[in-house]
Design a protein around this motif. Structure first.
Motif, PDB file in Angstrom:
ATOM      1  N   LEU A 116       0.877  -0.983  -0.162  1.00 52.20           N
ATOM      2  CA  LEU A 116       0.257   0.772  -0.063  1.00 52.20           C
ATOM      3  C   LEU A 116       0.996   1.436   0.048  1.00 52.20           C
ATOM      4  N   VAL A 117       2.195   1.129   1.066  1.00 56.12           N
ATOM      5  CA  VAL A 117       3.312   2.842   1.234  1.00 56.12           C
ATOM      6  C   VAL A 117       4.417   2.025   0.699  1.00 56.12           C
ATOM      7  N   ALA A 118       5.207   2.246   0.266  1.00 57.36           N
ATOM      8  CA  ALA A 118       6.719   2.407  -0.048  1.00 57.36           C
ATOM      9  C   ALA A 118       6.918   3.587   0.606  1.00 57.36           C
ATOM     10  N   VAL A 119       7.849   2.912   1.619  1.00 61.07           N
ATOM     11  CA  VAL A 119       8.819   3.921   2.421  1.00 61.07           C
ATOM     12  C   VAL A 119      10.547   4.034   1.157  1.00 61.07           C
ATOM     13  N   THR A 120      10.785   5.722   0.898  1.00 58.87           N
ATOM     14  CA  THR A 120      11.812   5.422  -0.044  1.00 58.87           C
ATOM     15  C   THR A 120      12.510   6.397   1.161  1.00 58.87           C
ATOM     16  N   TRP A 121      13.978   6.338   0.529  1.00 56.49           N
ATOM     17  CA  TRP A 121      15.148   6.994   0.939  1.00 56.49           C
ATOM     18  C   TRP A 121      15.095   8.164   0.823  1.00 56.49           C
ATOM     19  N   PRO A 122      15.273   9.311   1.479  1.00 54.46           N
ATOM     20  CA  PRO A 122      15.494  10.996   1.892  1.00 54.46           C
ATOM     21  C   PRO A 122      16.110  11.474   0.823  1.00 54.46           C
ATOM     22  N   ARG A 123      17.047  10.383   0.344  1.00 51.88           N
ATOM     23  CA  ARG A 123      18.064  10.791  -1.433  1.00 51.88           C
ATOM     24  C   ARG A 123      17.913  10.029  -1.978  1.00 51.88           C
ATOM     25  N   LEU A 124      17.056  10.307  -3.333  1.00 47.91           N
ATOM     26  CA  LEU A 124      17.363   9.094  -4.529  1.00 47.91           C
ATOM     27  C   LEU A 124      18.394   8.759  -4.972  1.00 47.91           C
ATOM     28  N   PRO A 125      18.771   7.491  -5.855  1.00 45.67           N
ATOM     29  CA  PRO A 125      19.848   7.265  -6.175  1.00 45.67           C
ATOM     30  C   PRO A 125      20.709   8.127  -6.925  1.00 45.67           C
ATOM     31  N   ASP A 126      19.921   8.684  -7.528  1.00 42.47           N
ATOM     32  CA  ASP A 126      20.797   9.924  -8.130  1.00 42.47           C
ATOM     33  C   ASP A 126      21.560  11.541  -7.796  1.00 42.47           C
ATOM     34  N   GLY A 127      21.041  11.120  -5.978  1.00 38.30           N
ATOM     35  CA  GLY A 127      21.723  12.209  -5.447  1.00 38.30           C
ATOM     36  C   GLY A 127      20.275  13.057  -4.817  1.00 38.30           C
ATOM     37  N   THR A 128      19.274  12.978  -5.718  1.00 32.37           N
ATOM     38  CA  THR A 128      17.649  14.349  -5.643  1.00 32.37           C
ATOM     39  C   THR A 128      17.765  13.554  -4.471  1.00 32.37           C
ATOM     40  N   PRO A 129      17.522  14.963  -3.885  1.00 32.96           N
ATOM     41  CA  PRO A 129      16.898  14.730  -2.355  1.00 32.96           C
ATOM     42  C   PRO A 129      15.107  14.973  -2.331  1.00 32.96           C
ATOM     43  N   PHE A 130      14.472  13.913  -1.807  1.00 34.56           N
ATOM     44  CA  PHE A 130      13.217  13.526  -1.921  1.00 34.56           C
ATOM     45  C   PHE A 130      12.204  13.095  -0.690  1.00 34.56           C
ATOM     46  N   PRO A 131      12.145  13.913  -0.174  1.00 32.68           N
ATOM     47  CA  PRO A 131      10.739  14.802   1.273  1.00 32.68           C
ATOM     48  C   PRO A 131       9.810  13.514   1.453  1.00 32.68           C
ATOM     49  N   THR A 132       9.439  12.502   0.253  1.00 29.91           N
ATOM     50  CA  THR A 132       8.064  12.186   0.605  1.00 29.91           C
ATOM     51  C   THR A 132       8.562  10.665   1.395  1.00 29.91           C
ATOM     52  N   LEU A 133       8.889  10.733   2.433  1.00 28.14           N
ATOM     53  CA  LEU A 133       9.622   9.170   3.498  1.00 28.14           C
ATOM     54  C   LEU A 133       8.402   8.488   2.509  1.00 28.14           C
ATOM     55  N   PHE A 134       7.086   8.288   2.584  1.00 33.05           N
ATOM     56  CA  PHE A 134       5.634   7.034   2.997  1.00 33.05           C
ATOM     57  C   PHE A 134       4.995   7.619   2.003  1.00 33.05           C
ATOM     58  N   TYR A 135       5.309   6.485   0.889  1.00 39.05           N
ATOM     59  CA  TYR A 135       4.373   6.862  -0.985  1.00 39.05           C
ATOM     60  C   TYR A 135       3.397   6.206  -0.885  1.00 39.05           C
ATOM     61  N   LEU A 136       2.131   6.733  -1.348  1.00 38.64           N
ATOM     62  CA  LEU A 136       0.908   6.062  -1.806  1.00 38.64           C
ATOM     63  C   LEU A 136       0.890   5.268  -2.941  1.00 38.64           C
ATOM     64  N   THR A 137       0.914   3.565  -2.591  1.00 40.08           N
ATOM     65  CA  THR A 137       1.066   2.787  -3.942  1.00 40.08           C
ATOM     66  C   THR A 137       0.297   2.182  -4.609  1.00 40.08           C
ATOM     67  N   HIS A 138      -1.074   1.495  -3.979  1.00 42.87           N
ATOM     68  CA  HIS A 138      -2.000   1.083  -4.675  1.00 42.87           C
ATOM     69  C   HIS A 138      -2.795   2.197  -5.181  1.00 42.87           C
TER      70      HIS A 138
END
Length: 159
Positions: A43-65
Motif C-alpha cells: 500500500l505504501v512504499a518507504v523511500t530513501w530521503p535521497r534518491l539513487p541519483d542524489g536528488t533529495p526526496f522528502p516523501t518518506l511514505f509514498y502511497l502506491t496501491h
C-alpha cells in the motif's frame, strides 16, 4: 524523546515488481514496504530521503496501491483538503513524527525541515497524509486518519 523507526518490512524483488505495476514505472529509492493490504500487496512504499541519483526526496511514505490512490483522488477532487484543513489547522506532531522517522534513514540537509502533504500547517496532498497514517498507524497523523475514515465510510476503499 522516544526514538521511532520509519516503519515497514524490507522490500523484496517481488514487492518491487508489484510496485512497478502499481505505479506504471520503475520505483525509485524504495527502502521498505510501510503498509500492506489484507492480501499482502504493498500500500505504501518507504523511500530513501535521497534518491539513487542524489536528488533529495522528502516523501518518506509514498502511497502506491491504485485503489487507495484513487480513493484519495476522489476526496481531493471534492476539495476535502479544505474541510480537513479547517478541522486540523495545525498538525505539528505529525510533522515532527515524519521528520524523526525520515532522519533515522538519512539526514538530508536540503529537506531537513520539510515533511510532506503540506505538514504542518496545510493540507496539500491527502495521498501523503494517508500514506503516513497507513505506515505508522492511527493516532499520529489526524488528517490522514480522518481521510481514511471518510474513505471507509463512503465505501471508496476497504483495506
Amino acid at each position: 524523546m522516544e526514538e521511532v523507526a520509519p516503519q515497514g518490512s524490507p522490500a523484496t524483488e517481488e514487492d518491487l515488481t508489484i510496485l512497478a505495476e502499481q505505479l506504471g514505472r520503475t520505483p525509485r529509492g524504495v527502502w521498505a514496504i510501510g503498509a500492506r493490504d489484507s492480501q499482502g500487496y504493498p500500500l505504501v512504499a518507504v523511500t530513501w530521503p535521497r534518491l539513487p541519483d542524489g536528488t533529495p526526496f522528502p516523501t518518506l511514505f509514498y502511497l502506491t496501491h491504485p485503489d487507495v490512490v484513487r480513493a484519495c483522488s476522489v476526496l481531493e477532487a471534492e476539495h476535502m483538503m479544505e474541510e480537513l484543513a479547517e478541522r486540523f489547522p495545525s498538525n505539528h506532531e505529525a510533522h515532527k513524527d515524519y521528520l524523526r522517522r525520515r532522519s533515522l534513514l538519512e539526514e538530508v540537509e536540503e529537506i531537513s525541515d520539510f515533511s510532506a502533504g503540506g505538514l504542518p500547517t496545510r493540507v496539500k496532498c491527502l495521498h501523503a497524509m494517508v500514506a503516513h497514517s497507513l505506515a505508522v498507524g492511527p493516532g499520529i497523523n489526524p488528517v490522514g486518519d480522518a481521510a481514511l475514515e471518510m474513505i471507509g465510510e463512503r465505501g471508496l476503499w476497504n483495506r
